[in-house]
Motif scaffolding. Structure first.
Motif, mmCIF file in Angstrom:
data_model
loop_
_atom_site.group_PDB
_atom_site.id
_atom_site.type_symbol
_atom_site.label_atom_id
_atom_site.label_comp_id
_atom_site.label_asym_id
_atom_site.label_seq_id
_atom_site.Cartn_x
_atom_site.Cartn_y
_atom_site.Cartn_z
ATOM 1 N N SER A 1 24.059 23.268 18.385
ATOM 2 C CA SER A 1 24.005 23.033 19.828
ATOM 3 C C SER A 1 23.205 21.796 20.184
ATOM 4 N N MET B 1 26.260 18.389 19.622
ATOM 5 C CA MET B 1 26.615 18.409 21.037
ATOM 6 C C MET B 1 26.275 17.090 21.725
ATOM 7 N N ALA C 1 28.606 24.396 18.950
ATOM 8 C CA ALA C 1 28.068 25.486 19.759
ATOM 9 C C ALA C 1 28.477 26.839 19.182
ATOM 10 N N SER D 1 26.158 27.744 16.446
ATOM 11 C CA SER D 1 24.885 28.213 16.993
ATOM 12 C C SER D 1 24.994 29.639 17.515
ATOM 13 N N CYS E 1 18.139 23.760 23.475
ATOM 14 C CA CYS E 1 18.477 24.410 22.205
ATOM 15 C C CYS E 1 17.635 23.878 21.060
ATOM 16 N N SER F 1 21.448 20.791 25.389
ATOM 17 C CA SER F 1 21.184 20.422 23.998
ATOM 18 C C SER F 1 19.690 20.321 23.726
ATOM 19 N N GLN G 1 27.806 25.986 26.533
ATOM 20 C CA GLN G 1 28.314 24.743 25.956
ATOM 21 C C GLN G 1 29.777 24.876 25.543
ATOM 22 N N ILE G 2 30.135 26.005 24.965
ATOM 23 C CA ILE G 2 31.533 26.236 24.592
ATOM 24 C C ILE G 2 32.419 26.200 25.820
ATOM 25 N N GLY H 1 24.610 28.355 23.945
ATOM 26 C CA GLY H 1 25.782 28.053 23.131
ATOM 27 C C GLY H 1 27.082 28.465 23.814
#
Length: 205
Positions: A54, A58, A102, A105, A21, A18, A174-175, A171
């Motif tokens: 993100s 997040m 995410a 983003s 980003c 995070s 993160q997903i 991103g």
């Protein structure tokens, strides 16, 4: 490793992603590392996919995941595991928020990469000179020689492509991490904890 401990590991992983980003999105406000007028900043930068999607969105899932390991599982109608199960179930909702953030983003970054940066072009015609998007069809991705069209700010194409690519990759990671927590949360909610609690041996999750 128990479900709460695994969720904490995911939370620890999400925090630096995070931060990266947010920093990338901030750097995009300075194309080519230069200070320019705000109307000469690429439009997709103002969508703030890295800061809002993100970044801010997040942070909440990450903090929730970090707190799951130490969540108190007592006092739920006399059922020791009830509180913990509910916490794991609620973490799925926060994971979904993370996926949405995410995902936002990733979409913004993908469009920005395809569109290319806003830059000053010195063309031969009246409509070919000025601040514009010379790579709207994405052809610059496969033909680096086209980058020379952007005369100002210097190095804006590589700056734009590098930072939005980082946002895209971060991103996607993160997903993936939030999707893993959805599965972990379901297992924790349905199957319960694997460790003791409320007077157990160590109270770990």
């Amino acid at each position: 490793m128990c479900s709460g401990g695994f969720a904490k590991c995911l939370g620890i992983s999400l925090m630096p992603l995070s931060i990266v980003c947010v920093l990338c999105n901030i750097l995009l406000f300075f194309p080519g590392g230069k200070v320019v007028d705000k109307e000469n900043i690429t439009e997709k930068v103002w969508f703030m996919g890295g800061i809002l999607g993100s970044g801010v969105l997040m942070i909440f899932p990450a903090l929730v995941f970090l707190g799951l390991k130490n969540n108190d599982c007592c006092g739920c109608c006399g059922n020791e595991s009830c509180g913990r199960r509910f916490a794991m179930l609620s973490s799925i909702l926060f994971a979904a928020v993370g996926v949405l953030g995410a995902g936002y983003s990733v979409i913004v970054s993908s469009v920005a990469i395809s569109q290319g940066p806003l830059c000053f072009v010195n063309g031969t015609g009246v409509n070919e000179t000025g601040w514009m998007y010379p790579f709207s069809d994405g052809n610059y991705l496969s033909d680096k020689s086209l980058w020379s069209k952007c005369e100002e700010p210097a190095g804006v194409v590589s700056w734009h492509l590098s930072l939005f690519s980082v946002l895209l990759v971060m991103g996607l990671i993160q997903i993936a991490l939030c999707a893993v927590q959805v599965i972990n949360g379901l297992m924790g909610a349905l199957c319960g904890d694997c460790c003791g609690c409320c007077g157990g041996s160590d109270g770990a999750v």
